[in-house]
Motif scaffolding. Structure first.
Motif, mmCIF file in Angstrom:
data_model
loop_
_atom_site.group_PDB
_atom_site.id
_atom_site.type_symbol
_atom_site.label_atom_id
_atom_site.label_comp_id
_atom_site.label_asym_id
_atom_site.label_seq_id
_atom_site.Cartn_x
_atom_site.Cartn_y
_atom_site.Cartn_z
ATOM 1 N N PRO A 210 1.649 2.678 5.556
ATOM 2 C CA PRO A 210 0.662 3.587 4.966
ATOM 3 C C PRO A 210 0.112 4.625 5.934
ATOM 4 O O PRO A 210 -0.517 5.595 5.505
ATOM 5 C CB PRO A 210 -0.457 2.639 4.502
ATOM 6 N N THR A 211 0.342 4.448 7.239
ATOM 7 C CA THR A 211 -0.242 5.360 8.223
ATOM 8 C C THR A 211 0.773 6.321 8.825
ATOM 9 O O THR A 211 0.387 7.250 9.543
ATOM 10 C CB THR A 211 -0.905 4.567 9.361
ATOM 11 N N ILE B 278 -5.887 8.634 9.667
ATOM 12 C CA ILE B 278 -5.776 7.189 9.436
ATOM 13 C C ILE B 278 -7.165 6.574 9.285
ATOM 14 O O ILE B 278 -7.422 5.797 8.352
ATOM 15 C CB ILE B 278 -4.995 6.521 10.587
ATOM 16 N N ARG C 76 -8.845 7.491 5.935
ATOM 17 C CA ARG C 76 -8.281 6.877 4.728
ATOM 18 C C ARG C 76 -8.408 5.353 4.712
ATOM 19 O O ARG C 76 -8.560 4.761 3.648
ATOM 20 C CB ARG C 76 -6.812 7.281 4.583
ATOM 21 N N TYR C 77 -8.319 4.731 5.874
ATOM 22 C CA TYR C 77 -8.232 3.276 5.903
ATOM 23 C C TYR C 77 -9.329 2.597 6.723
ATOM 24 O O TYR C 77 -9.390 1.364 6.744
ATOM 25 C CB TYR C 77 -6.866 2.848 6.456
ATOM 26 N N LEU D 288 -8.484 -0.403 10.452
ATOM 27 C CA LEU D 288 -7.349 -1.132 9.881
ATOM 28 C C LEU D 288 -7.258 -2.530 10.496
ATOM 29 O O LEU D 288 -7.180 -2.677 11.716
ATOM 30 C CB LEU D 288 -6.065 -0.352 10.150
ATOM 31 N N VAL E 4 -2.401 -2.849 3.954
ATOM 32 C CA VAL E 4 -3.117 -2.101 2.923
ATOM 33 C C VAL E 4 -2.142 -1.267 2.109
ATOM 34 O O VAL E 4 -1.022 -0.978 2.542
ATOM 35 C CB VAL E 4 -4.194 -1.180 3.537
ATOM 36 N N ALA F 115 -2.174 5.458 0.838
ATOM 37 C CA ALA F 115 -3.024 6.425 0.151
ATOM 38 C C ALA F 115 -2.206 7.311 -0.787
ATOM 39 O O ALA F 115 -0.984 7.427 -0.650
ATOM 40 C CB ALA F 115 -3.748 7.291 1.186
ATOM 41 N N GLN G 155 -0.172 9.927 1.049
ATOM 42 C CA GLN G 155 0.768 9.509 2.094
ATOM 43 C C GLN G 155 2.030 10.368 1.935
ATOM 44 O O GLN G 155 2.652 10.377 0.869
ATOM 45 C CB GLN G 155 1.117 8.035 1.927
ATOM 46 N N ALA H 276 0.665 -2.690 -0.538
ATOM 47 C CA ALA H 276 0.528 -3.411 0.726
ATOM 48 C C ALA H 276 1.666 -4.424 0.878
ATOM 49 O O ALA H 276 2.000 -5.145 -0.064
ATOM 50 C CB ALA H 276 -0.821 -4.126 0.771
ATOM 51 N N ARG I 62 -2.440 2.173 13.960
ATOM 52 C CA ARG I 62 -3.569 3.089 14.114
ATOM 53 C C ARG I 62 -3.258 4.256 15.050
ATOM 54 O O ARG I 62 -4.067 5.162 15.204
ATOM 55 C CB ARG I 62 -4.800 2.340 14.657
#
Length: 333
Positions: free
Chosen positions: A24-25, A33, A36-37, A40, A44, A47, A50, A58, A278
């Motif tokens: 997701p990142t 990142i 949105r999250y 972390l 997850v 988004a 993305q 997830a 991250r």
């Protein structure tokens, strides 16, 4: 389960978990990142915006895991060798299936370019002459499971076979060799840091392979990244990797970054994968590579079982189907 099988299974579980955490990142900046999250801390959903995997659930893996398992099957079917033409066919079929599923997670630039050249009539042997990205390294972990470190020449020969189609450059082979050697050392019982040290020594000592390009040495940059990572706090490490190492899909950046994470978090493997997720940039590939190396050393107890179970359930990855065949190849050496 034997200790060797546990470590081989841990390698592929770690690869998949690191990949899914970074799904997701990927391609986002560190600031995006966090927006949105937040902080972390587990798997997850992606988004809505993305750019590669919008709204993926997830625990979903990306091309890193799927291509690694594809290569594992080719290794087993090939008796421990990788046929470049068969790899091309398998990757084309894989990409077609991804398009049918509506996925934007398709072949990377080096592999895409190589297959386009192949379709235009170029011979294998020339198609990988410019591939310096991390595509070969992200899928090479099965080679490390299949070939013991005690046979370094065969290990690097099979690494070269896996790179021939799309990443037959000094940098492509160095990067894949580093990952395969670290995984092989881990499956053989080495600790994460010892696996990293042995991988760097093996690749440095190996005869030169692949086409020359103007990019820096991946091995030299990895040594520098490990030296720079020593003695830093987590936040200092993040800043160092982002500013001095890089997190792009170029092998000279994402492979040293992944190895620096393994080095720093040698006793905290899940924290390494969260850090990769991250970091920004090619988060899924850095996470997959770090996860494969740490999992190979630590086995199935290295990562939270609830997180691994979610990835296995959502992505239905056939780890237990390929591990026995890969270890059978290893035993035959």
């Amino acid at each position: 389960m034997t200790a060797e099988r546990d470590r081989a299974t841990g390698c592929l579980e770690g690869l998949a978990l690191g990949d899914a955490l970074g799904m997701p990142t990927q391609s986002f900046s560190p600031e995006q990142i966090e927006q949105r999250y937040g902080e972390l801390s587990d798997l997850v959903d992606a988004a809505d915006d993305q750019p590669i995997a919008p709204r993926m659930g997830a625990g979903s893996v990306t091309d890193d895991t799927e291509q690694a398992l594809l290569l594992a099957r080719l290794l087993i079917d090939g008796g421990g060798h990788v046929d470049a033409a068969a790899l091309a066919d398998a990757l084309i079929e894989w990409e077609d299936s991804m398009r049918a599923r509506g996925s934007l997670d398709l072949l990377g630039p080096s592999t895409r370019g190589a297959i386009d050249q192949l379709r235009a009539g170029a011979p294998i042997g020339s198609t990988g002459a410019a591939g310096t990205t991390n595509g070969a390294a992200m899928r090479v972990a099965p080679v490390g499971i299949a070939v013991p470190l005690s046979d370094p020449e065969t290990l690097m020969d099979v690494v070269r076979e896996s790179c021939l189609l799309s990443h037959d450059t000094v940098q492509g082979i160095e990067s894949a060799g580093l990952v395969a050697a670290a995984v092989s050392a881990g499956v053989g019982g080495a600790s994460p840091r010892e696996a990293v040290r042995r991988a760097i020594s093996l690749v440095e000592d190996a005869p030169g392979r692949g086409h020359w390009t103007a990019h820096a040495s991946v091995t030299a940059r990895t040594r520098s990244a490990l030296k720079g990572a020593e003695g830093r706090s987590d936040e200092e490490l993040f800043a160092f990797i982002r500013s001095d190492v890089g997190t792009s899909l170029e092998a000279t950046e994402s492979i040293p970054a992944a190895f620096a994470l393994v080095w720093h978090y040698a006793d905290a493997p899940f924290a390494a994968l969260l850090a990769a997720a991250r970091m920004g940039g090619d988060t899924d590939t850095m996470g997959a590579i770090a996860g494969a190396i740490l999992g190979a050393s630590m086995g199935t107890t290295g990562f939270p079982r609830d997180q691994v179970s979610l990835v296995r359930r959502v992505s239905r990855i056939p780890i237990d189907e390929v591990v026995p065949g890969l270890l059978n190849l290893r035993d035959n050496h």
